[in-house]
Design a protein around this motif. Structure first.
Motif, PDB file in Angstrom:
ATOM      1  N   SER A  98      35.366  32.690  37.318  1.00  0.00           N
ATOM      2  CA  SER A  98      35.406  34.124  37.589  1.00  0.00           C
ATOM      3  C   SER A  98      36.642  34.757  36.972  1.00  0.00           C
ATOM      4  O   SER A  98      37.583  34.061  36.567  1.00  0.00           O
ATOM      5  N   THR A  99      36.616  36.083  36.917  1.00  0.00           N
ATOM      6  CA  THR A  99      37.815  36.820  36.536  1.00  0.00           C
ATOM      7  C   THR A  99      38.781  36.774  37.720  1.00  0.00           C
ATOM      8  O   THR A  99      38.418  36.320  38.806  1.00  0.00           O
ATOM      9  N   ASP A 100      39.999  37.233  37.543  1.00  0.00           N
ATOM     10  CA  ASP A 100      41.004  37.171  38.603  1.00  0.00           C
ATOM     11  C   ASP A 100      40.527  37.915  39.848  1.00  0.00           C
ATOM     12  O   ASP A 100      40.190  39.107  39.792  1.00  0.00           O
ATOM     13  N   SER A 101      40.478  37.203  40.962  1.00  0.00           N
ATOM     14  CA  SER A 101      40.026  37.801  42.216  1.00  0.00           C
ATOM     15  C   SER A 101      40.411  36.898  43.376  1.00  0.00           C
ATOM     16  O   SER A 101      40.447  35.671  43.239  1.00  0.00           O
ATOM     17  N   SER A 102      40.656  37.519  44.532  1.00  0.00           N
ATOM     18  CA  SER A 102      40.964  36.746  45.739  1.00  0.00           C
ATOM     19  C   SER A 102      39.701  36.148  46.350  1.00  0.00           C
ATOM     20  O   SER A 102      39.767  35.315  47.255  1.00  0.00           O
ATOM     21  N   LEU A 103      38.529  36.578  45.868  1.00  0.00           N
ATOM     22  CA  LEU A 103      37.257  36.096  46.417  1.00  0.00           C
ATOM     23  C   LEU A 103      36.872  34.730  45.882  1.00  0.00           C
ATOM     24  O   LEU A 103      36.054  34.034  46.470  1.00  0.00           O
ATOM     25  N   PHE A 104      37.427  34.350  44.737  1.00  0.00           N
ATOM     26  CA  PHE A 104      37.129  33.061  44.117  1.00  0.00           C
ATOM     27  C   PHE A 104      38.438  32.364  43.760  1.00  0.00           C
ATOM     28  O   PHE A 104      39.453  33.019  43.546  1.00  0.00           O
ATOM     29  N   LYS A 105      38.380  31.048  43.704  1.00  0.00           N
ATOM     30  CA  LYS A 105      39.550  30.278  43.295  1.00  0.00           C
ATOM     31  C   LYS A 105      39.747  30.420  41.781  1.00  0.00           C
ATOM     32  O   LYS A 105      38.832  30.178  41.013  1.00  0.00           O
ATOM     33  N   ASN A 106      40.932  30.841  41.394  1.00  0.00           N
ATOM     34  CA  ASN A 106      41.254  30.936  39.973  1.00  0.00           C
ATOM     35  C   ASN A 106      42.112  29.739  39.586  1.00  0.00           C
ATOM     36  O   ASN A 106      43.138  29.465  40.208  1.00  0.00           O
ATOM     37  N   VAL A 107      41.668  29.001  38.589  1.00  0.00           N
ATOM     38  CA  VAL A 107      42.366  27.774  38.190  1.00  0.00           C
ATOM     39  C   VAL A 107      42.779  27.848  36.723  1.00  0.00           C
ATOM     40  O   VAL A 107      42.198  28.588  35.923  1.00  0.00           O
ATOM     41  N   LYS A 108      43.789  27.070  36.394  1.00  0.00           N
ATOM     42  CA  LYS A 108      44.284  27.027  35.016  1.00  0.00           C
ATOM     43  C   LYS A 108      43.413  26.083  34.187  1.00  0.00           C
ATOM     44  O   LYS A 108      42.647  25.278  34.718  1.00  0.00           O
ATOM     45  N   LYS A 109      43.558  26.187  32.888  1.00  0.00           N
ATOM     46  CA  LYS A 109      42.789  25.338  31.992  1.00  0.00           C
ATOM     47  C   LYS A 109      43.147  23.872  32.235  1.00  0.00           C
ATOM     48  O   LYS A 109      44.317  23.513  32.375  1.00  0.00           O
ATOM     49  N   GLY A 110      42.122  23.027  32.329  1.00  0.00           N
ATOM     50  CA  GLY A 110      42.340  21.598  32.567  1.00  0.00           C
ATOM     51  C   GLY A 110      42.418  21.242  34.038  1.00  0.00           C
ATOM     52  O   GLY A 110      42.570  20.059  34.385  1.00  0.00           O
ATOM     53  N   GLU A 111      42.310  22.261  34.931  1.00  0.00           N
ATOM     54  CA  GLU A 111      42.349  21.997  36.373  1.00  0.00           C
ATOM     55  C   GLU A 111      40.974  22.261  36.983  1.00  0.00           C
ATOM     56  O   GLU A 111      40.133  22.945  36.396  1.00  0.00           O
ATOM     57  N   ILE A 112      40.781  21.737  38.169  1.00  0.00           N
ATOM     58  CA  ILE A 112      39.519  21.942  38.887  1.00  0.00           C
ATOM     59  C   ILE A 112      39.783  21.910  40.390  1.00  0.00           C
ATOM     60  O   ILE A 112      40.643  21.152  40.862  1.00  0.00           O
ATOM     61  N   VAL A 113      39.089  22.775  41.128  1.00  0.00           N
ATOM     62  CA  VAL A 113      39.161  22.808  42.593  1.00  0.00           C
ATOM     63  C   VAL A 113      37.747  22.580  43.120  1.00  0.00           C
ATOM     64  O   VAL A 113      36.801  23.256  42.693  1.00  0.00           O
ATOM     65  N   LEU A 114      37.610  21.634  44.038  1.00  0.00           N
ATOM     66  CA  LEU A 114      36.287  21.191  44.487  1.00  0.00           C
ATOM     67  C   LEU A 114      36.049  21.483  45.964  1.00  0.00           C
ATOM     68  O   LEU A 114      36.997  21.631  46.747  1.00  0.00           O
TER      69      LEU A 114
END
Length: 343
Positions: free
Chosen positions: A110-126
Motif C-alpha cells: 500500500s501507499t503510506d497509511s496507518s491502516l496498513f503496515k508499511n515496510v522497507k524494501k527487502g522486509e516483510i511483516v506477517l
C-alpha cells in the motif's frame, strides 16, 4: 401464572421434551453462528477491521478486485484530495521458508497509511499465524518471482485474507513479483460515495460481497442459521397446537367460569418463556465454553453481541409460534368445548 406453573409440573415430560429440542436447536445455531463469524474473520479480517469507508476499483474489472487496475493519474488525484485515502493491492502467492517449503500467503502492499503496515524494501511483516509454522523474526524468506530476499521484521494479529495469512511487502517488491505498475484499489475512510470517472465505489459490506469465496461461504452458513431459527418457531407452534387440542375441554370450563381469553394466552406465553429461557441459558453457557476451549486452528468466534441478538430472535420466534398455535383458543365456545369431553 399459577395455572401455567401447575400445568408444567403436571406435564413435566412433555415440557422437558420441548425444552430439550429447543436447547439442541439453539446450541447448534450458536455453534454454526460462531463458525460463520470465525470463518468470516479468517476469510477477510484484513478488510473487516478497516473503518467504514468507500472502496474504489476500476469499472472494467467487473467487480473482481484482482482484475482491477487504478490509473496512476486518478490515484494521485484522489490521494491528494483525500488526506486519509490509501491505495493498496492484494494478490495470493507463496513464500519459501528456510527449509524450502512453500507457505501460502496473501501479499499486500500500500501507499503510506496507518491502516496498513508499511515496510522497507527487502522486509516483510506477517500475520502471527505464521509463527505456528516455525517462522521467526529475522528469518529469511524467498519468492520465485522476486530477485531479492525478505527478512521477517515482525508479526501482526488477525490479518487474514481468503483464509491465508497476510504478508505485507514493499511496493517495489510487489510490482516485481506480479509485473504490474498500477495499484488495484483505493480506500477512503469515512468518505461518502462519490463518482470518479472510470471507477466503481463500494461500501465495506458491498466490497466483501465482491470476494466470491466470502459471499458463498457466509450465505451458506447464514442460511443454515436462519433455517434452524425457523425450525424452532415451528416446533413451538406444533407443540402448543397439540397441547391446545388436548385442552379444548379445559379452556371451555375456564371460559365458562369467567377466565378471559387474554389470560389463557398469558398462561401459554409464560410456559413458552419459561422453557425458552432455560434452554437458552444452557445453550449459551455451553457455546461460550466451546468458544473458550475450541482448538486454536478452528476459525470459531462467538461474540456477546451475536449471542444476545440470536437469543432475542429465539424469544421472538417462540412468542410468534406459540401465539399462532393459540388462535384456536380464541375460537373456543365454552358449551361446545365442554360437550366434546373432559380434558
Amino acid at each position: 401464572m399459577n395455572i401455567a406453573w401447575k400445568e408444567i409440573k403436571k406435564n413435566k415430560v412433555r415440557f422437558m421434551i420441548l425444552g430439550s429440542i429447543v436447547f439442541l436447536v439453539s446450541l447448534l445455531t450458536f455453534i454454526i453462528s460462531g463458525l460463520a463469524n470465525g470463518l468470516s474473520q479468517d476469510n477477510a479480517a484484513l478488510i473487516k477491521d478497516l473503518p467504514n469507508g468507500q472502496f474504489y476499483m476500476s469499472k472494467d474489472a467487473n467487480e473482481t478486485y484482482n482484475m482491477s487496475r487504478i490509473d496512476s493519474s486518478i490515484q494521485d488525484k484522489m490521494l491528494s484530495k483525500q488526506k486519509d485515502a490509501v491505495a493498496f493491492s492484494i494478490q495470493m502467492g507463496f513464500l519459501n521458508d528456510r527449509a524450502g517449503k512453500q507457505q501460502s500467503v496473501a501479499f499486500v502492499t500500500s501507499t503510506d497509511s496507518s491502516l496498513f503496515k508499511n515496510v522497507k524494501k527487502g522486509e516483510i511483516v506477517l500475520d502471527r499465524s505464521m509463527e505456528d509454522k516455525g517462522i521467526k523474526i529475522g528469518d529469511t524468506l524467498t519468492n520465485n518471482q522476486y530477485s531479492g530476499k525478505f527478512i521477517v521484521k515482525g508479526f501482526v494479529d488477525q490479518r487474514k485474507f481468503s483464509h491465508a495469512p497476510v504478508a505485507y511487502i514493499n511496493m517495489d517488491a510487489y510490482k516485481e513479483i506480479y509485473r504490474v505498475n498500477e495499484m488495484q484499489l483505493i480506500f477512503v475512510p469515512g468518505g461518502d460515495s462519490t463518482q470518479v470517472a472510470g471507477l466503481q465505489s463500494f461500501s465495506n459490506n458491498q466490497f466483501l460481497n465482491t470476494i466470491a469465496s466470502y459471499k458463498a461461504e457466509q450465505m451458506s452458513l447464514n442460511m443454515i442459521v436462519w433455517f434452524l431459527v425457523i425450525i424452532s418457531g415451528m416446533l413451538f407452534a406444533i407443540f402448543f397446537y397439540m397441547m391446545n387440542v388436548q385442552k379444548i375441554g379445559l379452556y371451555g370450563i375456564l371460559k365458562a367460569i369467567g377466565v378471559k381469553t387474554s389470560a389463557l394466552f398469558k398462561m401459554m406465553w409464560t410456559q413458552m418463556l419459561f422453557i425458552t429461557v432455560i434452554a437458552l441459558v444452557l445453550s449459551v453457557s455451553l457455546s461460550q465454553v466451546f468458544n473458550m476451549i475450541a482448538p486454536k486452528g478452528m476459525p470459531f468466534s462467538l461474540t456477546t453481541d451475536t449471542t444476545v441478538q440470536l437469543s432475542i430472535v429465539f424469544l421472538i420466534i417462540g412468542f410468534i409460534g406459540a401465539t399462532l398455535s393459540g388462535i384456536q383458543i380464541k375460537k373456543v365456545e365454552p358449551l361446545q368445548a365442554i360437550q366434546q369431553g373432559e380434558i
